[in-house]
Design an enzyme around this catalytic site. Structure first.
Site, PDB file in Angstrom:
ATOM      1  CE1 TYR A   1      82.911  11.191  13.828  1.00 53.60           C
ATOM      2  CE2 TYR A   1      82.858  12.538  11.840  1.00 53.60           C
ATOM      3  CZ  TYR A   1      82.819  11.301  12.449  1.00 53.60           C
ATOM      4  OH  TYR A   1      82.683  10.173  11.684  1.00 53.60           O
TER       5      TYR A   1
ATOM      6  CD  GLU B   1      81.721   3.831  14.312  1.00 51.96           C
ATOM      7  OE1 GLU B   1      82.821   3.738  13.750  1.00 51.96           O
ATOM      8  OE2 GLU B   1      80.832   4.637  13.948  1.00 51.96           O
TER       9      GLU B   1
ATOM     10  CG  ASP C   1      82.253   7.569  14.752  1.00 55.60           C
ATOM     11  OD1 ASP C   1      82.022   7.769  15.952  1.00 55.60           O
ATOM     12  OD2 ASP C   1      83.387   7.320  14.304  1.00 55.60           O
TER      13      ASP C   1
END
Length: 750
Positions: free
Chosen positions: A307, A8, A103
């Site tokens: 994350y 990303e 992501d």
């Protein structure tokens, strides 16, 4: 041919390369090794086309051309990142397999899908789905790559979300803008969030404070002293309460009842993003966006947390060994003393307050990784510290208390005492060295009430049930009922998470997460969008509604489109998107309903009466220009000229940052003839352009004045008795009087 990995962002791509192709050659916009070529997007490389891409007539905003419902939607490259898109296109021609390494979430899936669709990439796709960027996790993720087809439903949900936002934003913004000749931005999520703020503001304005009196009695039994609060209906008659105090003071009493029970307070749940944003806002005044940006840096740049864009407070069985490994790593850091007191046996797969796989969908809770944190900025260190302490608290036992509830009767009057005796600090030792260590419990009362009704002590407390007591003192306390509080970013995030419902129960709030307003990843952007289009502004930590924000909700509701302002309904849309991602709902049916709704918005606005021009007067502090495209998308802009409804107008004319002024009454300045209206910081005269300088500032002598109090000042020249602060900060009580009819300056009458 080689395998093309599309990450990303550049940092993520380089992290992946370092883990699986450490000898890859760096070509600036990509890295190439023996087996893999690693490149990246830079956020969104592709977007949905503007209306004029479908027809030139849409360059001119005209309500007659609405609704605009593309079928199919066209994609266009972002001109600022076109070079990187060309790089991906060329690299894909040299590859026979694609790995989507964006992501691991709905938006990451969407970014890859848009690239794939626009470039017409036909290679088979694998999916990398990981929760942190440590080399071990990356290598493990590549060893367990998923089939891209497993995420097809997530792609459908992401596409539906994007196209639904376009339909509501473009049609709603164009309809209201052209009808009222002022640039107005509406959106599927931003508008119901604004409605939450609007409704709270109306509650505050409608609130009428009531003065009442409490009675606090002081008791002695042998060597023990304690306090109790009178248990009767709320008393508004001070003489009666004074008489009651005199009645019990100095009298003997008895213990009517005495209960003792032991309770435990377990560690708070691990952080999801919204909870982390709320607590960082409360503790450090970080905005939701700032917290997200810092968390993203801790994840991507420093690789010291997992994350962050997660909506789960739990972990899976696979995470339990990882948690133990992280604890060992923290042993040789500044947290060594806290690690030394940790009990590893408390974190296991049977502990459902930590390990609950059924409540982990895409990502587990936010946790520190195995990497030691170094070179963090002060703000990064603050957020990392919150995450580490919350993590460490899971390895500590519950805090234990003995709660004493005493009912004391004196002269037939009953007083209640609650004493919370600390037996064991447990996990709270983790936060004991922090200034703001207070941990709010579900259904906690207001702080003042909690302080008076529950007294927490460290030393043992005990009284004798059958011995008499003496009321040594009785103090009458004057209080005012309090209006609802303005939203802060923290409390607004909480309301967004539960679609505006005031839910204190944790389990119910968890159940509402699927139907919240937006997602953990997008809520910060929504709040920033409301600021950017001039609908709200910050007063310290408080979110204040602007006149423009007030007006847009009233126009939408006035048009009969309450549904667009409904947090509950929009929350149900978000739930449907989550169901689409799980394959339990149809994206086609969802989009069909959204198209009908967009059409209904246009039809309702078309027959609405145009708002009076004076409803949109700009204040100097909130003038800003927003382009038409940005009004539709909700993004702020640099000042520039725009055309509205086919007429050229300056940015200040087309983008007024205030809305219909709330008139309070006639200006009291002799021979003025103007009207007093509520502005951003005060109540001013509509004849200010003609030179009237009368203004009453909202904040005066330590209190925020209400519309009712200002009305009294301009009509009667004074308020009723108020609690105020003198110029030296001393608390006092008195009336506010208009000292000068020319300027609106106030004075105190004590």
């Amino acid at each position: 041919m080689k395998t093309l990995i599309i990450a990303e962002k550049p940092d993520m791509g380089r992290n992946i390369a370092a883990a699986i192709e450490p000898k890859a050659k760096n070509y600036r916009s990509y890295l190439e090794g023996e087996q893999y070529i690693i490149t990246w997007a830079i956020g969104h490389l592709i977007g949905l086309a503007e209306p004029d891409a479908y027809d030139e007539k849409y360059k001119r905003w005209n309500i007659k051309d609405l609704p605009i419902i593309p079928d199919p939607f066209m994609l266009v490259p972002n001109t600022r990142t076109l070079d990187q898109l060309k790089v991906i296109d060329e690299l894909a021609k040299r590859s026979n397999l694609l790995i989507n390494s964006c992501d691991a979430g709905r938006e990451g899936q969407h970014i890859f899908s848009l690239i794939q669709r626009h470039l017409k990439l036909t290679q088979p796709v694998k999916r990398l789905w990981i929760s942190d960027l440590t080399p071990e996790t990356i290598r493990k993720g590549f060893a367990e790559l998923k089939e891209g087809s497993e995420y097809e439903n997530l792609t459908k949900a992401a596409r539906a979300r994007s196209e639904a936002d376009w339909l509501i934003g473009m049609n709603g913004s164009r309809a209201f803008t052209t009808k009222h000749n002022v640039l107005l931005s509406v959106g599927r999520v931003q508008t119901p969030v604004l409605a939450l703020i609007y409704d709270r503001q109306k509650q505050i304005e409608a609130f009428s404070s009531l003065k009442f009196f409490d009675l606090e009695a002081h008791f002695t039994q042998n060597e023990v002293t304690y306090k109790g609060m009178w248990q009767g209906e709320r008393m508004t008659d001070q003489p009666k309460m004074e008489a009651l105090a005199a009645k019990v003071k100095g009298q003997h009493g008895r213990i009517a009842s005495y209960e003792v029970k032991e309770t435990k307070e377990h560690p708070n749940k691990l952080y999801d993003l919204t909870l982390l944003q709320r607590e960082a806002n409360g503790k450090y005044s970080f905005s939701a966006k700032k917290t997200l940006d810092i968390a993203q840096a801790l994840y991507e740049k420093h690789k010291v947390i997992s994350y962050p864009r997660t909506n789960s407070n739990y972990v899976t069985e696979q995470n339990i060994p990882e948690m133990h490994k992280t604890l060992s790593v923290l042993q040789s850091t500044a947290y060594s003393d806290l690690v030394a007191g940790a009990d590893r046996s408390l974190v296991h797969i049977g502990n459902k307050s930590i390990c609950n796989p059924s409540k982990v969908e895409d990502h587990h809770a936010i946790m520190p990784t195995h990497r030691k944190a170094t070179n963090l900025s002060p703000d990064e260190q603050k957020l990392y510290d919150l995450i580490v302490r919350r993590f460490l608290s899971q390895f500590y036992p519950a805090a234990e208390y003995k709660v004493h509830t005493v009912m004391t009767e004196v002269e037939s009057e009953m007083f209640k005492t609650t004493v919370k005796e600390l037996l064991s600090l447990g996990w709270k030792i983790i936060i004991a060295d922090q200034k703001k260590e207070a941990v709010k419990k579900p259904n906690a009362k207001d702080k003042d009430e909690e302080d008076e009704e529950e007294n927490e002590v460290n030393e043992p407390f005990s009284i004798l049930r059958n011995d008499s007591v003496t009321c040594t003192d009785a103090i009458v306390k004057e209080k005012d009922t309090q209006p609802p509080k303005h939203f802060t970013e923290g409390t607004l995030l909480k309301a967004m998470e539960s679609a505006g419902k005031q839910i204190e129960n944790e389990e119910l709030r968890d159940a509402m997460k699927d139907s919240g307003l937006g997602t953990p990843a997008t809520r910060a952007a929504t709040i920033e969008r409301l600021k950017g289009v001039g609908y709200v502004e910050m007063q310290g930590k408080r979110i204040e509604l602007t006149q423009k924000g007030r007006m847009v909700i009233e126009l939408i509701r006035g048009a009969g489109i309450e549904l667009l302002t409904s947090p509950e309904m929009t929350g149900q849309w978000e739930r449907r998107l989550n169901e689409i991602s799980r394959g339990t709902a149809s994206d086609e049916q969802f989009m069909g309903n959204v198209k009908k709704f967009a059409t209904m918005i246009v039809d309702k606005v078309r027959v609405q009466s145009r708002a009076d021009k004076t409803s949109f007067e700009s204040g100097p502090s909130t003038q800003r220009a927003v382009t038409k495209t940005q009004a539709a998308s909700g993004k702020s802009a640099a000042p520039k000229k725009s055309k509205v409804a086919g007429k050229a107008s300056s940015s200040s004319d087309s983008e007024s940052a205030s809305a219909a002024p709330q008139m309070i009454g006639k200006c009291p300045r002799p021979d003025c003839g103007g009207m007093i209206f509520m502005g951003r910081k005060g109540y001013g005269c509509s004849h200010y352009k003609e030179g009237c300088k009368f203004v009453i500032w909202k904040e005066n002598f330590g209190r925020l004045l209400s519309d009712t109090q200002v009305k009294a000042l301009i009509e009667k020249g004074k308020t009723g008795k108020l609690k105020i602060s003198l110029q030296d900060g001393t608390p006092s009580e008195g009336r506010l009087l208009v000292k000068s009819l020319d300027t609106g300056e106030l004075m105190i009458e004590q």
